[in-house]
Design an enzyme around this catalytic site. Structure first.
Site, PDB file in Angstrom:
ATOM      1  N   GLY A  91       3.289  -2.254  -8.561  1.00 43.28           N
ATOM      2  CA  GLY A  91       1.878  -2.262  -8.232  1.00 43.28           C
ATOM      3  C   GLY A  91       1.604  -1.348  -7.062  1.00 43.28           C
ATOM      4  N   GLY A  93      -1.360  -0.749  -3.980  1.00 41.15           N
ATOM      5  CA  GLY A  93      -2.571  -1.258  -3.354  1.00 41.15           C
ATOM      6  C   GLY A  93      -3.266  -0.101  -2.677  1.00 41.15           C
ATOM      7  N   PHE A  95      -2.909   0.946   0.304  1.00 37.09           N
ATOM      8  CA  PHE A  95      -2.034   1.795   1.113  1.00 37.09           C
ATOM      9  C   PHE A  95      -0.570   1.400   0.991  1.00 37.09           C
ATOM     10  CE2 PHE A  95      -1.656  -1.466   4.323  1.00 37.09           C
ATOM     11  CZ  PHE A  95      -2.807  -2.196   4.109  1.00 37.09           C
ATOM     12  N   VAL A  98       4.468  -1.260  -4.294  1.00 41.85           N
ATOM     13  CA  VAL A  98       5.458  -2.324  -4.437  1.00 41.85           C
ATOM     14  C   VAL A  98       6.426  -1.934  -5.553  1.00 41.85           C
ATOM     15  CG1 VAL A  98       5.819  -4.767  -4.906  1.00 41.85           C
ATOM     16  CG2 VAL A  98       3.779  -4.045  -3.660  1.00 41.85           C
ATOM     17  N   TYR A 169      10.797 -11.397  -6.392  1.00 38.34           N
ATOM     18  CA  TYR A 169      10.148 -10.736  -7.524  1.00 38.34           C
ATOM     19  C   TYR A 169       9.515 -11.785  -8.447  1.00 38.34           C
ATOM     20  CZ  TYR A 169       9.689  -8.276 -11.975  1.00 38.34           C
ATOM     21  OH  TYR A 169       9.206  -7.761 -13.148  1.00 38.34           O
ATOM     22  N   GLU A 174       0.425 -10.450 -12.882  1.00 38.46           N
ATOM     23  CA  GLU A 174      -0.763 -11.017 -12.257  1.00 38.46           C
ATOM     24  C   GLU A 174      -1.507 -11.970 -13.180  1.00 38.46           C
ATOM     25  OE1 GLU A 174      -3.118  -7.644 -11.125  1.00 38.46           O
ATOM     26  OE2 GLU A 174      -1.533  -6.806  -9.854  1.00 38.46           O
ATOM     27  N   ASP A 214      -8.436 -13.145   0.931  1.00 28.95           N
ATOM     28  CA  ASP A 214      -8.555 -12.208  -0.193  1.00 28.95           C
ATOM     29  C   ASP A 214      -8.162 -12.867  -1.510  1.00 28.95           C
ATOM     30  OD1 ASP A 214      -9.360  -9.865  -1.366  1.00 28.95           O
ATOM     31  OD2 ASP A 214      -7.555  -8.728  -0.854  1.00 28.95           O
ATOM     32  N   LYS A 216      -8.226 -13.860  -5.178  1.00 25.52           N
ATOM     33  CA  LYS A 216      -8.756 -13.297  -6.431  1.00 25.52           C
ATOM     34  C   LYS A 216      -7.594 -13.262  -7.420  1.00 25.52           C
ATOM     35  CE  LYS A 216      -8.064  -8.606  -4.641  1.00 25.52           C
ATOM     36  NZ  LYS A 216      -8.538  -7.211  -4.580  1.00 25.52           N
ATOM     37  N   ASN A 219      -4.427 -11.126  -6.958  1.00 24.85           N
ATOM     38  CA  ASN A 219      -3.439 -11.416  -5.924  1.00 24.85           C
ATOM     39  C   ASN A 219      -2.607 -12.658  -6.224  1.00 24.85           C
ATOM     40  OD1 ASN A 219      -3.967  -9.202  -4.373  1.00 24.85           O
ATOM     41  ND2 ASN A 219      -5.447 -10.225  -3.045  1.00 24.85           N
ATOM     42  N   ASP A 232       0.063 -10.507  -1.302  1.00 27.13           N
ATOM     43  CA  ASP A 232      -0.859  -9.694  -0.517  1.00 27.13           C
ATOM     44  C   ASP A 232      -1.533 -10.465   0.615  1.00 27.13           C
ATOM     45  OD1 ASP A 232      -2.316  -7.749   0.564  1.00 27.13           O
ATOM     46  OD2 ASP A 232      -3.468  -7.236  -1.225  1.00 27.13           O
ATOM     47  N   THR A 250     -12.800  -8.990  -1.050  1.00 23.39           N
ATOM     48  CA  THR A 250     -13.151  -8.252  -2.260  1.00 23.39           C
ATOM     49  C   THR A 250     -14.608  -8.584  -2.578  1.00 23.39           C
ATOM     50  OG1 THR A 250     -10.877  -8.270  -3.022  1.00 23.39           O
ATOM     51  CG2 THR A 250     -12.575  -8.029  -4.712  1.00 23.39           C
TER      52      THR A 250
HETATM   53  N1  LIG Z   1       6.598 -10.241  -5.168  1.00 15.11           N
HETATM   54  C1  LIG Z   1       6.071  -9.489  -6.114  1.00 15.11           C
HETATM   55  N2  LIG Z   1       6.571  -9.521  -7.381  1.00 15.11           N
HETATM   56  C2  LIG Z   1       6.012  -8.768  -8.337  1.00 15.11           C
HETATM   57  N3  LIG Z   1       4.964  -7.945  -8.175  1.00 15.11           N
HETATM   58  C3  LIG Z   1       4.424  -7.849  -6.944  1.00 15.11           C
HETATM   59  C4  LIG Z   1       4.948  -8.613  -5.861  1.00 15.11           C
HETATM   60  N4  LIG Z   1       4.203  -8.333  -4.770  1.00 15.11           N
HETATM   61  C5  LIG Z   1       3.258  -7.451  -5.158  1.00 15.11           C
HETATM   62  N5  LIG Z   1       3.378  -7.143  -6.477  1.00 15.11           N
HETATM   63  C6  LIG Z   1       2.514  -6.249  -7.257  1.00 15.11           C
HETATM   64  O1  LIG Z   1       2.047  -5.183  -6.463  1.00 15.11           O
HETATM   65  C7  LIG Z   1       0.617  -5.220  -6.359  1.00 15.11           C
HETATM   66  C8  LIG Z   1       0.181  -4.715  -5.005  1.00 15.11           C
HETATM   67  O2  LIG Z   1       0.719  -5.515  -4.000  1.00 15.11           O
HETATM   68  P1  LIG Z   1      -0.141  -5.945  -2.753  1.00 15.11           P
HETATM   69  O3  LIG Z   1      -1.406  -6.533  -3.273  1.00 15.11           O
HETATM   70  O4  LIG Z   1       0.705  -6.777  -1.882  1.00 15.11           O
HETATM   71  O5  LIG Z   1      -0.425  -4.511  -2.087  1.00 15.11           O
HETATM   72  P2  LIG Z   1      -1.628  -4.037  -1.183  1.00 15.11           P
HETATM   73  O6  LIG Z   1      -1.484  -2.614  -0.906  1.00 15.11           O
HETATM   74  O7  LIG Z   1      -1.726  -4.917   0.008  1.00 15.11           O
HETATM   75  O8  LIG Z   1      -2.826  -4.290  -2.174  1.00 15.11           O
HETATM   76  P3  LIG Z   1      -4.396  -4.238  -1.944  1.00 15.11           P
HETATM   77  O9  LIG Z   1      -4.786  -2.851  -1.637  1.00 15.11           O
HETATM   78  O10 LIG Z   1      -4.924  -4.708  -3.289  1.00 15.11           O
HETATM   79  O11 LIG Z   1      -4.730  -5.192  -0.859  1.00 15.11           O
HETATM   80  C9  LIG Z   1       0.274  -6.668  -6.637  1.00 15.11           C
HETATM   81  O12 LIG Z   1      -1.024  -6.865  -7.069  1.00 15.11           O
HETATM   82  C10 LIG Z   1       1.300  -7.015  -7.712  1.00 15.11           C
HETATM   83  O13 LIG Z   1       0.913  -6.538  -8.966  1.00 15.11           O
END
Ligand SMILES: Nc1ncnc2c1ncn2[C@@H]1O[C@H](COP(=O)(O)OP(=O)(O)OP(=O)(O)O)[C@@H](O)[C@H]1O
Lengths: 404, 459
Positions: A91, A93, A95, A98, A169, A174, A214, A216, A219, A232, A250
Site C-alpha cells: 500500500g 499512503g 507519504f 508499505v 503483516y 483492507e 482517522d 475509515k 485503515n 495507520d 478524512t
Molecule cells: N500491517 C500491514 N499489513 C498489511 N498491509 C498493510 C499493513 N500496514 C499498512 N498496510 C497497507 O498499506 C496501506 C498504507 O498504509 P498506511 O495507511 O499506514 O500509510 P500512510 O501513508 O500513513 O497512509 P495515509 O496516507 O492513507 O494516511 C494500508 O492502507 C494497507 O493497505
C-alpha cells in the site's frame, strides 16, 4: 495530492549470503558494524523469527506496559533495512510506502517470517509537515503494541534518510476492499466488525488517552484469522484531558467540532465510528457531495437520513454516535465505551470472547501461505528520482527523529 | 460516447503491468493478464459463495456480507426495492448531490423490475451523472456492475490535514491576529458576504470582529489575472469587494497550458461573492481557476490566521471555564478530565441588564457561572440586594443536586455573559452529582448541609 515517496529500491540480493552481514558500509552511524552489534542483531532477528509463535491476545494491562519492556514495540538500534527482503508493495499512503518483507535469516523456518515494513523518507515527512504526526504515530504504536485488534509494531528503526516501522503483516487486506466489492455488509457482519472496533476505541481512549482520528474502512485490515487490525496511526495523538486543534482525518469522516475548530478530543472517534457503521450497512457514508465544502456543511448540520429498511436499533446507535453536540454524543457521555457496548444493537456480542479472538469472523481470507498478497492491489513502482536529505535539513530536523 | 469505466480500469491496470514488465511478446502477455484477472474474479466469486455457508456462531447469515441488509431479495442483488427505499426518505431540499435534479419522483414505481439494468436505473447514477456534469466523474471499481443510487465516489479516500496548531497561551510566542483597517461600509459588506458561509456562521462577536479585521485588501490591477489556478495548492479565501471574475474548470483537474487550458467557464463572481473557502480548512488543490475580467479588488484571508483566531478564542474560553469550575465547591472532586468535559459542555448565554436569570421559588434546572458583567441577588421581603456577583462567581449549582426551589433571584445589573449547564447535561456526562460528592467523603452526600454550599439555598 498523494505525494509518492521516492525511495529507490536498493537492489540487494535476497539469497543466502546475508546471514552474516558483510556488505561494505557507509559511514552512517546507523550502519556501523562491529561484532557486538552483529550479535545483538542476530539475537533480535531470532526473536523476530519466533514472534509469531507466541502470539496470543495480551490483556489490556499487558498491552499497556512500557514499550521498552514489552516483547514488541521497541526502538531497535540494530535492525537495518538490509535485514529484510522487500517482496511487494502492499500500500501507499500520502507519504509512506508499505512493503511485504521477509526476514533474511539462515535458520530454518525463517523463510516464513514475513512482516509489513512501513518506510517513510525523512525528506518527505519534513516537506509535508508531518514530523509531529510521524512521531505521534511511532509512539502510539509502541504504546499499544500487542492489542489483539491493532496492527502490532514489532519494532521501529531508522537509517540515514528513512524511518521504518516493522509491522505484523495482515494478509486479508483492507475491509474497504471487501465492503466495496460487497457494496454493503449485512447486520451480523457489520456488528462483528463494529464490535471489534469498539474494543479498540475503548482501549485507546480509556487506557491510553489516545484519539485515533482517522477511522475509515481503508485503515482497517483483516488478519489471517479474519479479525480486524487497525493500521495507520499517523494522526493518533495522546490527548488525555486536553483538547487538540489540528484538523486531520478524512473528509467524509470528520467530526463537526474538527471542522469548526473549537477543540476536539477522543469524541471524534465516536462520531467517525457512527459514520463507519452507517457505511457498513448502507455502502456509502451519510454525508457526501462532490464538493467537499458541501460535505462539511452537511456534517455541521448533522442531519442523518436512513434507508427505510434500516433496523431501528441501528438507527438509534448511529444517531447516538453522530450527534453534533459532544456533550450528548454516545461514547463520550457517561459510561464511555461501555455505554456503546450495552447498546441493543450489540446485544448478541459476547465482549470477553470477542476480545479473546474466540469469535469466528464472517470473512476468513483464503491464503496460499503467509506471504500471499492476493488481497492487495497492485501499486505503481516507485519513481527513481529522490530528493536528498541534505546537511541543512539534517541539522535542523535530525533531533526530532531521535527516539525512532 | 465514453468507454465503460470497468473497461478503462482494466486497461490502465494492464498498462501499468506492461510498463513494469516490458514484455517481449506483448500479445501473449496481454492474454495472460486477462486470464489472470478472470481467474481472480472467479476465485473471488467462489470465495464469496463459501462465505455464505453458515458458520461462526451465526455471525454470517445465509448471505455473503455484501448482501443488501435491507432488501428482501434472497439473490443478494442490489434490488430495485432496496434502491427505492434508500431514496424514499431523502428530502429533496437537502440533497446537494449533482444528480439530485434528476431524481424524478416515483420513477422507481414506473420502472419495470425485469427490464435491463440500464433502463431500470436510467435516471439514476451513471447516466444522470453524465448529464449533469459533476466536477470530476465518479470512478467505480472494476467489480461494480450495478449503478448506485447516488454517484458516490467508490475510490479509496485520502486523508487530509492542516498545519499543526498550538494555542498561543500554551506556547510563549504572543500571537495576535493581523488587523487591517476598514470603513464601516466595507465592514458591513464583508459581514454580509460571509453571512451565508457555515464556517463563519457560528462565530461570536469577538471572533467575527477579529476575522473581519484580518481580511486583507488585495488590488487586482487589470483583467486577465488568474487569482487562483485549478490544481494549485490553496491557502487563501477571497471575498470580492468590487470588479468581477470568471470561474473555469478544466476536466483534467488542473489548469493546462495552451488556449483551452482554462477549460470551461462555469460561472462568474461579482461584488459580495466569494471563492476558495476550502483553503480555510486545509491545503487542498484548487477546484477551479478564477480570472479577473476587469480591474478589481479582493479581500483575502489565509487559513492559518482564520484557524488560529478560532482556536485561540476556543482555547481561552475553555481554560477560563475550567478555572471557574475549579472554584465550585460542590464540584471540587472532579478530575481534570471531568472538568474539561464539563467545560466543553458549558453553553454561553448573553442577557441584557435587568434580566432575572433565576427566580426565587422556581424549580432549579441549570447552574450558572458569570463570565462577564455583574449581577445582584434578591430575596423576597427585602428591597436591598443581599449579595453581588462578579466575573467568575457562580450560582444555582444546587439545581444539579436536587429539585429544590431557588432560594433567591439573580438579576443582571449590566449586560452579562454566563456559562450554563443543566442538570440533565451534567448527569448525561458524569452521572449524578451525589455520586461525585460521595467520592470526597462517603458520609457527606446524604447528610449534606446545603447552606454551606449555596447561599441561595438558605431558607
Ligand atoms: N500491517 C500491514 N499489513 C498489511 N498491509 C498493510 C499493513 N500496514 C499498512 N498496510 C497497507 O498499506 C496501506 C498504507 O498504509 P498506511 O495507511 O499506514 O500509510 P500512510 O501513508 O500513513 O497512509 P495515509 O496516507 O492513507 O494516511 C494500508 O492502507 C494497507 O493497505
Amino acid at each position: 495530492m498523494a505525494a509518492k515517496i521516492h525511495q529507490m529500491l536498493h537492489h540487494h540480493s535476497s539469497s543466502k549470503d546475508s546471514g552474516a552481514p558483510s556488505e561494505p558500509d557507509s559511514t552512517s552511524p546507523f550502519e556501523r558494524q562491529d561484532s557486538a552489534m552483529d550479535r545483538a542483531r542476530e539475537d533480535e532477528k531470532r526473536a523476530l523469527a519466533q514472534w509469531e509463535d507466541k502470539q496470543r491476545p495480551m490483556s489490556p494491562g499487558e498491552v499497556h506496559m512500557d514499550p521498552e519492556r514489552k516483547a514488541v514495540g521497541h526502538s531497535s538500534r540494530t535492525l537495518r533495512k538490509q535485514d529484510f527482503e522487500l517482496i511487494k508493495t502492499l500500500g501507499t499512503g500520502t507519504f509512506a510506502r508499505v512493503w511485504l518483507v521477509r526476514l533474511l535469516d539462515d535458520r530454518k523456518g525463517a523463510q516464513d517470517s514475513v512482516f509489513a515494513l512501513k518506510i517513510l523518507r525523512k525528506v518527505d515527512v519534513i516537506r509535508l509537515k508531518q514530523v509531529e504526526h510521524v512521531r505521534n504515530e511511532r509512539n502510539v504504536l509502541a504504546a499499544v503494541a500487542g492489542h489483539p485488534f491493532i496492527t502490532t509494531m514489532v519494532a521501529s528503526f531508522q537509517d540515514h534518510d528513512s524511518l521504518y516501522m516493522l509491522l505484523d503483516y495482515c494478509p486479508g487486506g483492507e475491509v474497504f476492499s471487501y465492503l466495496r466489492r460487497a457494496r454493503r455488509f449485512n447486520e451480523p457482519t457489520s456488528q462483528f466488525y463494529a464490535a471489534e472496533i469498539v474494543l479498540i476505541l475503548e482501549y485507546l481512549h480509556e487506557k491510553e488517552g489516545v484519539a485515533y482520528r482517522d477511522l475509515k474502512p481503508e485503515n482497517i485490515l483483516i488478519d489471517a484469522e479474519g479479525h480486524l487490525k487497525l493500521v495507520d496511526f499517523g494522526f493518533a495523538k495522546k490527548v488525555e484531558n486536553r483538547e487538540t486543534y489540528t484538523l486531520c482525518g478524512t473528509p467524509e469522516y470528520l467530526a463537526p467540532e474538527v471542522i469548526r475548530n473549537t477543540g476536539h478530543g477522543t469524541a471524534v472517534d465516536w462520531w467517525a465510528f457512527g459514520i463507519l457503521v452507517y457505511e457498513f450497512l448502507v455502502g456509502q457514508p451519510p454525508f457526501w457531495d462532490q464538493n467537499p465544502m458541501k460535505i462539511y456543511e452537511q456534517i455541521v448540520e448533522g442531519r442523518l437520513r436512513f434507508p427505510s429498511a434500516m433496523s431501528s436499533s441501528a438507527r438509534d446507535l448511529i444517531s447516538g454516535l453522530c450527534t453534533v453536540d459532544t456533550s450528548k454524543r454516545l461514547g463520550n457521555i457517561q459510561g464511555g465505551a461501555q455505554a456503546v457496548k450495552s447498546h441493543p444493537w450489540f446485544a448478541n456480542i459476547d465482549w470477553d470472547q470477542l476480545y479473546q479472538r474466540k469469535v469466528q469472523g464472517p470473512i476468513v481470507p483464503h491464503l496460499r501461505g503467509p506471504a500471499d498478497t492476493r488481497n492487495f492491489d497492485e501499486y505503481e513502482p516507485e519513481s527513481g528520482e529522490r530528493e536528498a536529505y541534505g546537511e541543512e535539513l539534517r541539522a535542523k530536523w535530525e533531533g526530532f527523529f531521535d527516539d525512532f | 460516447m465514453s468507454l465503460p469505466s470497468d473497461y478503462s480500469n482494466e486497461i490502465s491496470a494492464l498498462n501499468r503491468e506492461i510498463v513494469k514488465a516490458q514484455p517481449a511478446d506483448v500479445l501473449q502477455f496481454c492474454a495472460n493478464f486477462f486470464l489472470r484477472r478472470l481467474e481472480s474474479q472467479r476465485a473471488e466469486f467462489l470465495l464469496s459463495q463459501q462465505h455464505s455457508s453458515p458458520k461462526g456462531r451465526g455471525m454470517a447469515e445465509s448471505t455473503f456480507p455484501g448482501n443488501n441488509p435491507f432488501g428482501t431479495s434472497p439473490s443478494g442483488a442490489f434490488t430495485t426495492s432496496g434502491m427505492h427505499s434508500l431514496e424514499e426518505e431523502e428530502e429533496n431540499d437537502t440533497i446537494a448531490s449533482p444528480t439530485s435534479a434528476s431524481f424524478a419522483p416515483g420513477i422507481m414505481d414506473q420502472a419495470p423490475s425485469d427490464s435491463p439494468r440500464e433502463s431500470t436505473f436510467g435516471n439514476f447514477g451513471w447516466s444522470a451523472a453524465a448529464g449533469s456534469k459533476p466536477l470530476s466523474p465518479p470512478v467505480f471499481g472494476a467489480a461494480d456492475k450495478q449503478s448506485f443510487p447516488n454517484n458516490y465516489n467508490m475510490n479509496r479516500r485520502t486523508s487530509v490535514s492542516a498545519e499543526s496548531l498550538n494555542p498561543t497561551s500554551s506556547t510563549h510566542d504572543n500571537w495576535t491576529p493581523p488587523f487591517h483597517q476598514k470603513t464601516p461600509d466595507q465592514q458591513s459588506r464583508l459581514r454580509a458576504a460571509v453571512a451565508g458561509n457555515f464556517l463563519f456562521a457560528p462565530l461570536d462577536d469577538d471572533q467575527s470582529a477579529q476575522v473581519l479585521g484580518a481580511l486583507q485588501e488585495k488590488p487586482i490591477p487589470t483583467k486577465g489575472i488568474k487569482v487562483i489556478q485549478q490544481g494549485d495548492v490553496g491557502d487563501y479565501f477571497y471575498v470580492v469587494e468590487n470588479g468581477s471574475f470568471d470561474i473555469y474548470v478544466n476536466k483534467s483537474g488542473k489548469l493546462e497550458s495552451g488556449p483551452d487550458g482554462l477549460g470551461n467557464r462555469v460561472g462568474t463572481v461579482g461584488p459580495g461573492g466569494s471563492f476558495g473557502e476550502l483553503a480555510l480548512m486545509y491545503n487542498a488543490p484548487r477546484a477551479a481557476t478564477v480570472v479577473s475580467t476587469e480591474a478589481s479588488t479582493l479581500w483575502a484571508l489565509d487559513r492559518v490566521t482564520f484557524r488560529r483566531i478560532l482556536m485561540d478564542s476556543a482555547f481561552q474560553r475553555r481554560r477560563m471555564y475550567e478555572g471557574f469550575l475549579e472554584e465550585v465547591q460542590l464540584l471540587s472532586s472532579l478530575t481534570p478530565y471531568e472538568r474539561s468535559k464539563i467545560a466543553d459542555a458549558l453553553e454561553t448565554k448573553k442577557y441584557p441588564a435587568g434580566t432575572t436569570i433565576i427566580r426565587e421559588g422556581d424549580v432549579g434546572e441549570s447552574f450558572y457561572i458569570l463570565e462577564t458583567g455583574e449581577a445582584q441577588v434578591f430575596k423576597r421581603g427585602t428591597d436591598k440586594p443581599v449579595k453581588k456577583y462578579k466575573k467568575g462567581d457562580y450560582f444555582g449549582e444546587l439545581a444539579l443536586l436536587n429539585d429544590a426551589p431557588r432560594a433567591a433571584s439573580v438579576v443582571s445589573t449590566t449586560e452579562v455573559k454566563v456559562a450554563t449547564l443543566g442538570k440533565n447535561g451534567f448527569q448525561r456526562l458524569l452521572g449524578p452529582v451525589e455520586g461525585i460528592m460521595r467520592r470526597n467523603d462517603p458520609s457527606k452526600a446524604s447528610a449534606m448541609d446545603s447552606d454551606a454550599i449555596d447561599p441561595l439555598a438558605r431558607k
